[in-house]
Scaffold this active site. Structure first.
Site, PDB file in Angstrom:
ATOM      1  CB  CYS A   2      -0.909   0.017   1.034  1.00  0.00           C
ATOM      2  SG  CYS A   2      -2.015  -1.187   1.440  1.00  0.00           S
ATOM      3  NE  ARG A  27       4.869   1.281   0.007  1.00  0.00           N
ATOM      4  CZ  ARG A  27       5.790   1.099   1.090  1.00  0.00           C
ATOM      5  NH1 ARG A  27       7.120   1.610   0.672  1.00  0.00           N
ATOM      6  NH2 ARG A  27       5.458   0.858   2.087  1.00  0.00           N
ATOM      7  CD1 TRP A  74      -0.433  -6.478  -2.377  1.00  0.00           C
ATOM      8  CD2 TRP A  74      -0.862  -6.809  -0.163  1.00  0.00           C
ATOM      9  NE1 TRP A  74      -0.291  -7.867  -1.958  1.00  0.00           N
ATOM     10  CE2 TRP A  74      -0.583  -8.071  -0.845  1.00  0.00           C
ATOM     11  CE3 TRP A  74      -1.241  -6.975   1.095  1.00  0.00           C
ATOM     12  CZ2 TRP A  74      -0.410  -9.091  -0.051  1.00  0.00           C
ATOM     13  CZ3 TRP A  74      -0.976  -8.004   1.955  1.00  0.00           C
ATOM     14  CH2 TRP A  74      -0.523  -9.065   1.188  1.00  0.00           C
ATOM     15  CG  ASN A 100       0.224   2.119   3.816  1.00  0.00           C
ATOM     16  OD1 ASN A 100      -0.709   2.227   3.051  1.00  0.00           O
ATOM     17  ND2 ASN A 100       1.393   2.597   3.273  1.00  0.00           N
ATOM     18  N   GLY A 101      -1.012  -0.833   6.854  1.00  0.00           N
ATOM     19  CA  GLY A 101      -0.989  -1.618   8.140  1.00  0.00           C
ATOM     20  C   GLY A 101      -2.023  -2.459   8.240  1.00  0.00           C
ATOM     21  CD  GLU A 487      16.086 -14.885  -5.319  1.00  0.00           C
ATOM     22  OE1 GLU A 487      15.398 -15.154  -4.266  1.00  0.00           O
ATOM     23  OE2 GLU A 487      15.713 -13.884  -6.043  1.00  0.00           O
ATOM     24  CE  LYS A 491      13.271 -13.418  -7.665  1.00  0.00           C
ATOM     25  NZ  LYS A 491      13.590 -12.584  -6.727  1.00  0.00           N
ATOM     26  CD  GLU A 494       9.117 -13.172  -6.648  1.00  0.00           C
ATOM     27  OE1 GLU A 494       8.535 -12.497  -5.767  1.00  0.00           O
ATOM     28  OE2 GLU A 494      10.173 -13.074  -6.817  1.00  0.00           O
ATOM     29  CG  HIS A 510      17.246 -37.695   0.528  1.00  0.00           C
ATOM     30  ND1 HIS A 510      17.556 -39.080   1.373  1.00  0.00           N
ATOM     31  CD2 HIS A 510      18.414 -37.336   0.209  1.00  0.00           C
ATOM     32  CE1 HIS A 510      18.937 -39.387   1.310  1.00  0.00           C
ATOM     33  NE2 HIS A 510      19.412 -38.214   0.674  1.00  0.00           N
ATOM     34  CE  LYS A 609      11.125  -4.250  -4.751  1.00  0.00           C
ATOM     35  NZ  LYS A 609      11.876  -5.390  -5.069  1.00  0.00           N
TER      36      LYS A 609
HETATM   37  C1  F6R Z   1      11.210 -11.729  -4.074  1.00  0.00           C
HETATM   38  C2  F6R Z   1      10.980 -10.624  -3.138  1.00  0.00           C
HETATM   39  C3  F6R Z   1      10.613 -10.796  -1.786  1.00  0.00           C
HETATM   40  C4  F6R Z   1      11.614  -9.867  -0.938  1.00  0.00           C
HETATM   41  C5  F6R Z   1      10.872  -9.972   0.664  1.00  0.00           C
HETATM   42  C6  F6R Z   1      11.918  -9.383   1.538  1.00  0.00           C
HETATM   43  O1  F6R Z   1      11.575 -11.422  -5.364  1.00  0.00           O
HETATM   44  O2  F6R Z   1      11.079  -9.454  -3.602  1.00  0.00           O
HETATM   45  O3  F6R Z   1      10.852 -12.184  -1.342  1.00  0.00           O
HETATM   46  O4  F6R Z   1      12.819 -10.404  -1.006  1.00  0.00           O
HETATM   47  O5  F6R Z   1       9.614  -9.734   0.831  1.00  0.00           O
HETATM   48  O6  F6R Z   1      11.816  -7.748   1.039  1.00  0.00           O
HETATM   49  P1  F6R Z   1      12.863  -6.835   1.925  1.00  0.00           P
HETATM   50  O7  F6R Z   1      14.186  -7.310   1.221  1.00  0.00           O
HETATM   51  O8  F6R Z   1      12.496  -5.494   1.589  1.00  0.00           O
HETATM   52  O9  F6R Z   1      12.818  -6.990   3.246  1.00  0.00           O
END
Ligand code: F6R
Length: 614
Positions: A2, A27, A74, A100-101, A487, A491, A494, A510, A609
């Site tokens: 948000c 965001r 969000w 937000n929150g 990772e 990636k 997501e 396993h 984000k």
């Molecule tokens: C994946 C991604 C998330 C962030 C996670 C932590 O691509 O972006 O998994 O890495 O939410 O975010 P930060 O680094 O901002 O604490």
């Protein structure tokens, strides 16, 4: 998670608010709304979907007001509907608020307010808080502080996290913001002041930014502003130039932020590394560690706390730091560390890693560590973020704003800083000058090697074309490439919504091997160490079961023809930078794979984000 932007100034608020929302859209992008103070009433527009929908609707009914608040959502409480979209208006029509929150006790508060005759048109906790402020206002005698006092009375009744901006009909030249747990920053410009969840919202419009601490209130009145505590005491307002906080976030010639951020990694890493080596060329010099040398030399344990991609970077750090500095390292999901109450073992250092510096779980883990009296360090990309302010010391990533929801350049710089930390700690403890020198050379070479790998992007695109019909993929690697496998899988899932899992290569037998079939490709990241032969044996096990194999391997590792269907070659490199190089083709693979499926790589479904809720 948000975004909030509020405008109070001499000009027309509309353009700044819509522009601010566009900058904050990464965001959260479920819905967006705006409210303007029009003197005797508020005018509002709210739309589901992207900010562009709101911009179209605002253009049709444009406002000339110079006071307004806006929000991009969000969804947490309630579905993505117009009625759940912020701003929310109180029953009496006197207050509008963006939030937000998460207000954890909103149900109790809602019941209380219903008992007082309030009605609700949304499912949100935010509408409850807005009405709680209105209720407290109605209980107060008229005074010049009545608006602010109503907020001061309402907030202590809330449990949970909030960053809010509020307007009151009776105060046409005032905007109030408050924070606990969710970031809020005041922007000071020549003709206008702002309240926002993130300084990038007012880049180019404000010169100075003042970050609020938890439990603080910002009161913007005319061209004046003040910061107070919830109790009403003056608080210190420390301002920072905005141009040092947020750089331009323009897309340039790139088709998406994710693509831009992948391809700017060579320059981003140069910034991460710049000026951070000791004069003797054998160690790293991280100014955020200065003053803590004694504690670092005598450490018994390091605990990394982080989430998602940042946690994978920490896992790379775990392998490197243990090897270089011989300190036991643990990596915890921040959310688990927070509630786990792990026993205090000797002199522990907690390192929190977070691109945004605002991830609530990571911040709470830091707060828990501080409660236990542990030394805390932060690695973050965002200057002035909560993590930067709450830890005892720390290091900035310096890679510029990361807008694409899927983290790419942030991972590379976090893994790079972990290697530098390993080097610095190693040199304080057992690492020889010769080994230190070799690592410094490797790190200095990193940006050029990253460029070399990215230049082979077309080859990765072809692999993505070949495999983009797959709905299940495995990613496998050993040692410091195990987190790279994790990772790579994260990636891919997501942004492409394909199902992908990461495992240590030896774990295959396993359980996961049951998934192997011609429809389930396996991506192996091969180390280039004495363990490579074992990984190649795992590849052959997959091939024996008719599973397609893609190998990502250093140039010098020989891979028998029958062991892999496709091989992508990496330059031979020192172990400290191998994980960063090996991750690049996986970033590009996920990027092309998602594009080929016609998806928006910058705004994957359900994600946002910066996760500022638990
Ligand atoms: C994946 C991604 C998330 C962030 C996670 C932590 O691509 O972006 O998994 O890495 O939410 O975010 P930060 O680094 O901002 O604490």
């Amino acid at each position: 998670m948000c975004g909030i932007i509020g405008y109070l100034g001499k000009g027309c608020a509309q353009e700044s608010l819509i522009d601010g929302l566009r900058r904050l859209e990464y965001r959260g992008y479920d819905s967006a709304g705006v409210a303007f103070h029009e003197g005797k009433s508020f005018s509002m527009a709210r739309e589901t979907g992207r900010v562009k929908n709101l911009a179209t609707s605002v253009q049709k009914n444009s406002s000339s007001s110079s006071l307004g608040i806006a929000h991009t959502r969000w969804a947490t409480h309630g579905a993505v509907t117009v009625s759940n979209t912020h701003p929310h208006v109180s029953n009496d029509g006197k207050f509008v608020m963006v939030h937000n929150g998460v207000i954890e006790n909103f149900n109790t508060l809602k019941k209380f307010l219903i008992g007082k005759g309030f009605e609700f048109s949304s499912e949100t906790d935010s509408e409850v808080l807005c009405n709680l402020i209105a209720y407290n206002y109605s209980e107060l005698e008229p005074s010049e502080d009545r608006f602010i006092d109503a907020i001061r009375m309402a907030l202590p009744q809330c449990r949970g996290a909030y960053g809010i901006a509020v307007l009151c009909l009776d105060f046409p030249d005032t905007m109030v913001g408050a924070r606990r747990g969710s970031p809020l920053v005041v922007g000071l410009g020549e003709d206008a002041n702002f309240i926002a969840s993130d300084a990038s919202a007012f880049v180019g419009r404000a010169k100075e930014a003042v970050f609020l601490n938890d439990g603080e209130l910002a009161v913007l009145q005319g061209s004046e502003f003040r910061i107070t505590t919830l109790e009403g005491h003056e608080a210190k307002a420390v301002s920072q130039p905005v141009d040092q906080i947020s750089e331009e976030v323009e897309l340039g010639d790139f088709g998406s932020y994710m693509e831009k951020e992948i391809y700017e990694q060579p320059s981003a890493l140069k910034n991460t590394l710049r000026g951070r080596f000791g004069d003797d060329g054998t160690t790293a010099k991280l100014s955020g560690l200065e003053g803590h040398e004694e504690e670092l030399r005598n450490l018994d344990r390091i605990i990394f706390v982080a989430c998602g991609t940042a946690r994978h970077a920490c896992m790379v750090g775990e392998y490197l730091i243990e090897r270089l500095a011989r300190v036991p390292v643990e990596v915890e999901h921040a959310s688990e560390f927070r509630y786990r109450n792990s026993p205090k073992a000797g002199k522990s250092l907690v390192i929190a890693v977070s691109q945004s510096g605002e991830t609530l779980d990571t911040l709470e883990a830091v707060r828990e560590a501080k409660t236990k009296g542990l030394l805390t360090l932060g690695i973050t990309n965002v200057v002035g973020s909560s993590l930067a302010r709450e830890t005892d010391g720390g290091v900035y990533q310096r890679v510029g704003p990361e807008i694409g929801v899927a983290s790419t350049k942030a991972f590379s710089s976090q893994a790079c800083l972990c290697a530098m930390l390993g080097l610095a700690l190693g040199r304080m403890r057992e690492l020889s000058p010769m080994d230190g020198q070799a690592i410094v050379t490797a790190l200095k070479d990193l940006p050029d090697l990253v460029s070399q790998v990215l230049q082979q992007g077309e080859q990765i695109r072809e692999l993505a074309v070949k495999y983009s019909k797959a709905d299940h993929l495995l990613f496998l690697g050993r040692q410091s490439l195990y987190p790279v496998a994790l990772e790579g899988a994260l990636k891919l899932k997501e942004i492409s919504y394909a199902h992908a899992e990461g495992y240590p290569a030896a774990e295959l037998k396993h359980g996961p091997i049951a998934l192997i079939s011609p429809e389930c490709p396996s991506v192996f990241v091969v180390e280039g160490t004495e363990l490579s032969a074992k990984t190649i044996a795992n590849m052959q096990e997959v091939k024996a079961r008719k599973g397609p194999v893609i190998a990502i391997a250093p140039q010098s590792v020989e891979i028998p023809e029958e062991a892999a269907d496709d091989i992508f070659r990496l330059p031979d490199a020192h172990e400290v930078i191998r994980p960063i190089l090996a991750n690049l083709p996986l970033q590009l693979f996920a990027y092309h794979f998602a594009l080929l499926r016609g998806l928006d790589v910058d705004k994957p479904r359900n994600l946002a984000k910066s996760v500022t809720v638990e």
